[in-house]
Design a protein around this motif. Sequence first.
Motif, PDB file in Angstrom:
ATOM      1  N   LEU A 144      -6.646 -55.426 -11.521  1.00 44.72           N
ATOM      2  CA  LEU A 144      -6.504 -56.086 -12.824  1.00 44.72           C
ATOM      3  C   LEU A 144      -7.360 -55.391 -13.878  1.00 44.72           C
ATOM      4  CD1 LEU A 144      -6.429 -59.810 -11.701  1.00 44.72           C
ATOM      5  CD2 LEU A 144      -4.572 -58.515 -12.768  1.00 44.72           C
ATOM      6  N   ALA A 177      -2.303 -59.718 -17.740  1.00 42.83           N
ATOM      7  CA  ALA A 177      -3.376 -59.354 -16.805  1.00 42.83           C
ATOM      8  C   ALA A 177      -4.599 -60.252 -16.981  1.00 42.83           C
ATOM      9  CB  ALA A 177      -3.755 -57.890 -17.003  1.00 42.83           C
ATOM     10  N   ASP A 180      -3.877 -63.506 -15.226  1.00 38.40           N
ATOM     11  CA  ASP A 180      -4.049 -63.329 -13.788  1.00 38.40           C
ATOM     12  C   ASP A 180      -5.525 -63.262 -13.408  1.00 38.40           C
ATOM     13  OD1 ASP A 180      -1.301 -63.275 -13.563  1.00 38.40           O
ATOM     14  OD2 ASP A 180      -1.172 -61.084 -13.347  1.00 38.40           O
ATOM     15  N   LEU A 181      -6.299 -62.562 -14.193  1.00 42.54           N
ATOM     16  CA  LEU A 181      -7.726 -62.414 -13.919  1.00 42.54           C
ATOM     17  C   LEU A 181      -8.447 -63.753 -13.986  1.00 42.54           C
ATOM     18  CD1 LEU A 181     -10.289 -60.595 -13.584  1.00 42.54           C
ATOM     19  CD2 LEU A 181     -10.395 -60.568 -16.081  1.00 42.54           C
TER      20      LEU A 181
END
Length: 185
Positions: A144, A177, A180-181
């Motif tokens: 990521l 991203a 998601d992180l």
Amino acid sequence: MMAIRPLVSQANPPRISPTFSRHVKPSLESREITLKALHSKLSRRIGAIATLVSVLLAGDAIFNKEFANGLDFSLVAPEQTVEEAESEIRGHAREMVEVKALLDSESWRVAQKELRRSSSRLKQDLFTIIQSKPGRERPPLRKLYEVIFSNVSNLDFAARDENASLVWECYKNIVVALDDLLSII
């Protein structure tokens, strides 16, 4: 006339070519230079082979996945704790997302500056968090990290070139991203 005759009657008279080039045997000095160059090339080859062999022999230790996941690169800020990084990462991620307003107004230079500022803070936080995790939990975070900051660089270049379509593509990748992180952390 007698003095000229012995020159003409020689078995191998010297020839003068129209190009004025002479075929001269290499001197001792030029042979030494050639030998030095050959020795230098051989030394470099031997050095390269020795390096390659040492890398291959040590490859198992270097490229072993368990060992690589546990490496400590010490790229974290010395004054930042894991708790501070975890509490600040959401705010720095929000700052990166808020660059959207500058991109909407096509304030490219200001957007670049703000993106660089917020991404450097996020990078510091993310390094600290990655270093605090056990080796097996690091690869998804590193992936990521790579996605986020390669898109930050690409967005920076696209903003410099005022390429709006690429700017928005990179921005979208950054937002996905970051989501998601933040869901992992």
